[in-house]
Design an enzyme around this catalytic site. Structure first.
Site, mmCIF file in Angstrom:
data_model
loop_
_atom_site.group_PDB
_atom_site.id
_atom_site.type_symbol
_atom_site.label_atom_id
_atom_site.label_comp_id
_atom_site.label_asym_id
_atom_site.label_seq_id
_atom_site.Cartn_x
_atom_site.Cartn_y
_atom_site.Cartn_z
ATOM 1 N N GLU A 84 0.812 -1.209 0.000
ATOM 2 C CA GLU A 84 0.000 0.000 0.000
ATOM 3 C C GLU A 84 0.853 1.270 0.000
ATOM 4 O OE1 GLU A 84 -2.731 -1.124 3.224
ATOM 5 O OE2 GLU A 84 -4.162 -1.563 1.660
ATOM 6 N N GLU A 92 -3.901 -10.615 0.381
ATOM 7 C CA GLU A 92 -4.705 -10.539 1.603
ATOM 8 C C GLU A 92 -6.132 -10.912 1.229
ATOM 9 O OE1 GLU A 92 -4.325 -6.739 3.661
ATOM 10 O OE2 GLU A 92 -2.210 -6.658 3.101
HETATM 11 C C1 GAL Z 1 -4.961 -4.006 4.135
HETATM 12 C C2 GAL Z 1 -3.554 -3.735 4.598
HETATM 13 C C3 GAL Z 1 -3.234 -4.446 5.878
HETATM 14 C C4 GAL Z 1 -4.347 -4.241 6.859
HETATM 15 C C5 GAL Z 1 -5.627 -4.722 6.288
HETATM 16 C C6 GAL Z 1 -6.810 -4.516 7.184
HETATM 17 O O1 GAL Z 1 -5.370 -3.035 3.278
HETATM 18 O O2 GAL Z 1 -2.625 -4.112 3.629
HETATM 19 O O3 GAL Z 1 -2.031 -3.953 6.373
HETATM 20 O O4 GAL Z 1 -4.470 -2.902 7.132
HETATM 21 O O5 GAL Z 1 -5.910 -4.015 5.132
HETATM 22 O O6 GAL Z 1 -6.685 -5.038 8.429
#
Ligand code: GAL
Length: 991
Positions: free
Chosen positions: A423, A502
């Site tokens: 990010e 993620e």
């Molecule tokens: C993503 C980010 C993580 C964390 C997650 C939400 O966008 O890469 O670091 O913030 O969201 O918990």
């Protein structure tokens, strides 16, 4: 000594004086001296502190003592400030590269004796493995240099500054610096020297760096060594005794590739390592080598020629007391736990971990995506204006970060992908990092999720894509444009392997629908799985003024800006306890799958390359959860990717109980991460005969009554239940509310496929607006019949015209007490409902209801979109253990598919409930808790819950799904609970 402000906190260069190029973190027999331990420490509120503290004669007696490694905000009980938690927000004004004058600055000092024999003809290097965020080093009053890059190693040549005997090292650490703008990861801000400090002797003829690149092809290992050493280091010898390798290189030019026969490959499943050593006359370096080839072929990511499916987790370095300070025993336990839960991959979100972690990953076996220490997410707030990622002034800093990342860890076979960071928007500096990595390490692919259009990365990666969108990415014929992509860019991205860096945000109770993502991976080979966000909660152990320990989250330290409990989003609670989501994950991704037909079961091995020779297949048959037979299936060894069909054992089917067969694939022998007999995969087969459900008796003799009567074990006054089996009871009352989960509290995205009632508004908010948490009722009628009582109530809430009519019929049937509740919504309900249930309140009286035994789904909580870990059997639990202690109290404890429930008090059976299926064959679930949903919804932490004097039993005809909305998709429509009529039927008997 001057008193001008110390090191340039606004300097965007990565520091001055640290050794470059960076090198591997190597195990060497050259002498070293750990400088971990107590240091003198002083904290100042600003960066403008006099520099004379670094001088040799400076008197630091009035200073405190602090352990190194540690974070100062986690030491001294608040004397050195408190942790701050933000996700995206910068906890300082967005004024790059400047930071406020209020900049906590820690001065560290310690003495060390230079070991005898270190000074002559050798170099001395001072290594810092992690300091947050900018630091300057002095040795004996001489400024050596400064560095930023908090989770990166920095080495300094201190040869000219040390002298025999006593020496003083002084370090000034600023919490905030220009580097803070590129270290905006979603985590606690934790300043200090938090990793090891080591003094290294570099003998004449030392080996500066070694890289043993490996490959594997059909039983042959390739070793492609790179050695950095001066002429004095030669001759050098490479030894791998187990493979009979002994190679002497007399000059750098002789260092050449080796082709080695009889090699076993390294994989995350069979992490075969060979001890290797590279020696000069002066230094002996030992490494553990794993042979494997990483490649992208077409749209597939392969290791040793076979496709990899990542069943991964995002791992932060987080500990409730130590923060990001590494503890090897804890890390090993953590990784062993991952293995036991079928996790096969780690993304080191969002920075390189302590270097030892990668040794553990090599040894225990994980596919690792190693991520650079980089995130600039806070610039999103200002439309990415001024984002360092596209500003040439930051190019050197970006390159320095990725160089330190790759160089430190390049020897690890577990690392199969480099990730540029997280990010950080997009821009030329990221492209430059990628170019550097490609030039330095041509084999491992480069990942960075923010490169949506695929301009400079090798893998298509996304976070939190919905199931539908993930399918659109994977399906061969799909054409719809991808996020931020033109049609041509979409085509380019679709030609690459895809992973979800993620997904399945595990905040609080959830996520739902893990199984749907998993199914896609086995349908579309371009999809390579992903990494759950995230492995563990980051709660920090704190105590209330009354002395109650609890796990703190954002806002608990009076931060000016914070992001609340968004940091409590792991599959492990802060105290290492696995949540039900981790069990669900284990079941969903299990590497062995079972498909039953009449007499046989097909056993498929979905592993990357390992066969099933490490597994035995145990079976058992249960009647209503009671074991009646067990044995072992004879299963031939199934190769990776293969399947074997075997005969089922004879199953003795009960005429009057449910008959279930369970098969468990268990380890035949203990491994480094689990004992013998550990269950790797399991499945159940329902062989029950269909048994008729007693029909509802229609009665014609209803007449109005006063509702005061006794029916079997139930006593009623004015139509209301007052006692059951001799115990005071109130209820049942309609319960439509659940204490909102973190997913329930997140605004609906309103995207197609979601069940958004009102886009932009959280379901929990709609529930509160509709008054589901404050229902009131009005009795419409009470009537009697022979051995029966019927009440009708209208349930609604203040200022609402919608209502639910609840008809409750109590009767004696076959000598047993039956309760049938008909729940009938009026017209006009819009939002989804959290649950459709009835609640009994059981005051403690002389002895509280404090436990449950049941036959149904268990042992852990389950919800409509999270049912895969649940099995049908008999279970028991204390009332406390029925509820999960999520970081923020919320809905928990629902057990689905209930057949029979016995409430206990001090081990004595108090009341038994048999749940009859409804006309559609659906069974209710139950929740037993010491608090009502309304009480739970009021608490931010468990310690805020009121002292309980009553146990609460809720029988739910249905519950809303969990979804992943806290960061990701809503509850899938199939599992969304729309207002609807439901029937609950229970038979109640004394315990
Ligand atoms: C993503 C980010 C993580 C964390 C997650 C939400 O966008 O890469 O670091 O913030 O969201 O918990």
């Amino acid at each position: 000594m001057t008193s001008k402000p110390s090191a340039s906190v606004s300097d965007i260069t990565p520091g001055r004086g640290a050794l470059r190029p960076a090198r591997s973190w190597l195990r060497s027999d050259a002498p070293s001296l750990s400088l971990n331990g107590p240091w003198r420490f002083r904290l100042s509120p600003t960066a403008s502190v006099a520099r004379d503290f670094a001088a040799e004669g400076f008197d630091d007696h009035s200073w405190d003592s602090i352990p190194v490694p540690s974070h100062w905000v986690l030491q001294g009980d608040g004397a050195y400030g408190r942790p701050i938690y933000t996700n995206i927000q910068f906890p300082f004004p967005i004024d790059p590269p400047h930071v406020p004058d209020e900049n906590p600055t820690g001065d560290y000092r310690r003495h060390f004796p230079l070991p005898s024999g270190w000074s002559q003809g050798s170099g001395v290097v001072l290594r810092f493995d992690g300091v947050e965020s900018l630091f300057t080093v002095w040795v004996n009053g001489v400024e050596i240099g400064s560095a930023s890059g908090s989770r990166l190693a920095h080495e300094f040549d201190v040869t000219g500054a040390v002298h025999p005997g006593d020496n003083v090292v002084a370090v000034r650490v600023h919490q905030w610096s220009a580097a803070s703008y590129v270290e905006d990861q979603d985590q606690w801000w934790l300043p200090g020297i938090f990793r090891d400090v080591t003094l290294l002797l570099r003998p004449a003829g030392a080996i500066e760096d070694v890289w043993l690149r490996t490959g594997f092809d059909n039983g042959r290992g390739r070793l492609d060594p790179e050695v950095i050493a001066g002429p004095a280091a030669f001759p050098l010898t490479l030894r791998i005794p187990e493979l009979g390798v002994e190679q002497v290189w007399n000059t750098a030019a002789e260092v050449k590739r080796l082709d080695i026969a009889g090699v076993e490959p390294w994989s995350a499943e069979r992490p075969r390592l060979y001890d290797a050593a590279v020696s000069s006359a002066a230094e002996h370096i030992t490494l553990r080598v794993g042979f494997r080839t990483v490649e992208i072929r077409g749209d597939q990511f392969l290791v040793n020629g076979r496709r990899v499916v990542f069943h991964g987790v995002n791992r932060h370095e987080a500990h409730p007391e130590r923060g990001r300070v590494f503890d090897e025993a804890h890390a090993r336990d953590d990784l062993a736990r991952m293995k036991r839960f079928n996790v096969n991959a780690i993304r080191t979100s969002h920075y390189p971990p302590h270097p030892r972690l990668l040794d553990l990953a090599d040894e225990l076996g994980f596919w690792v995506v190693l991520e650079c220490d980089l995130e600039t997410h806070g610039f999103d707030t200002v439309g990415w204006t001024g984002n360092p990622s596209d500003d040439p002034a930051w190019r050197e800093a970006y390159l320095d970060r990725v160089q330190r990342t790759v160089e430190r860890d390049k020897n690890h076979p577990s690392i199969v992908i480099w990730s540029l960071g997280n990010e950080a928007g997009t821009g030329s500096n990221l492209a430059a990092m990628s170019a550097w990595v490609h030039a330095r390490d041509a084999e491992r692919p480069v990942h960075y999720e923010g490169d949506h259009t695929g301009d400079y990365t090798d893998i298509y990666s996304r976070m939190y894509a919905s199931v539908a969108e993930t399918e659109e990415i994977g399906a061969p014929g799909a054409r719809s444009p991808l996020l931020d992509c033109t049609p041509a860019q979409s085509a380019r991205q679709r030609a690459k392997p895809f992973l979800l860096c993620e997904y399945a945000h595990a905040m609080g109770n959830g996520p739902g629908a893990l199984d749907r993502y998993e199914a896609l991976v086995h349908t579309y080979p371009r999809l390579h799985g992903g990494f759950v966000w995230e492995w563990r909660d980051h709660g920090i152990l704190a105590t209330t003024p009354a002395g109650t320990p609890y796990y703190a989250y954002g806002g608990d330290f009076a931060e000016a800006v914070h992001d609340g409990n968004f940091v409590m989003d792991g599959m492990l609670l802060s105290d290492d306890a696995p949540t039900p989501s981790l069990h669900e994950y284990k079941a969903v991704v299990q590497p062995v799958r079972f498909a039953f037909d009449a007499d046989t079961v097909a056993i498929s091995n979905l592993r990357h390359s390992a066969d099933t020779s490490d597994l035995r297949f145990r079976w058992r048959v249960e009647h209503d959860g009671n074991p009646v037979a067990r044995g072992e299936l004879k299963v031939p060894v199934v190769p990776a990717g293969g399947s074997e069909r075997v005969q089922l054992p004879h199953i003795d089917v009960s005429p009057d109980a449910e008959t279930w067969l369970t098969i468990d694939a268990v380890l035949t022998a203990a491994t480094a991460w689990a004992p013998e007999g550990h269950v790797v995969a399991s499945a159940q087969l329902d062989r029950s005969v269909r048994r008729p459900v007693p029909a509802v008796r229609t009665r014609k003799d209803w007449r109005p009554g006063d509702g005061t009567l006794t029916l079997g074990i139930a006593e009623f006054i004015s139509g209301s239940l007052v006692r059951l089996a001799g115990r005071a009871v109130t209820g049942p009352r309609l319960e439509l509310f659940r204490a909102p989960t973190d997913n329930d509290e997140s605004p609906s995205d309103g995207v197609e496929g979601s069940d958004a009632s009102t886009p932009g508004v959280a379901n929990a908010e709609l529930w509160r607006r509709a008054g589901l948490d404050r229902l009131t009722s009005r009795r419409l009628s009470v009537s009697h019949a022979a051995d029966a009582l019927c009440t009708v109530d209208r349930v609604s809430s203040a200022n609402s015209a919608t209502s639910v009519t609840v008809e409750s019929v109590w009767s004696l049937e076959d000598g047993e007490l039956e309760l049938r509740v008909e729940i009938e919504p009026s017209r006009g309900w819009t939002a989804v409902w959290p649950r459709i249930g009835i609640r009994f309140d059981l005051p403690d009286g002389d002895a509280a209801v404090d436990g449950a035994e049941w036959f149904g789904l268990g042992p852990l909580e389950s919800y409509p979109d999270s049912l895969r870990a649940a099995r049908t059997s008999r279970f028991s639990s204390t009332i406390e253990d029925l509820t999960v202690d999520y970081g923020r109290p919320q809905e928990s404890g629902h057990r689905s598919g209930l057949r029979r429930l016995t409430l206990t008090s001090g081990g004595t059976k108090v009341l038994r409930l048999d749940a009859l299926p409804d006309a559609h064959g659906r069974r209710p679930g139950y929740t037993l808790s010491r608090h009502t949903p309304q009480q739970i919804a009021q608490a931010r932490h468990a310690f805020e819950l009121p002292e309980a004097t009553t146990s609460h039993l809720i029988i739910d005809a249905a519950q809303h799904g969990l979804g992943s909305r806290a960061c990701g998709p809503d509850v899938h429509p199939e599992f969304a609970l729309r207002p609807q009529a439901r029937t609950i039927r229970l038979r109640l008997t004394a315990g």
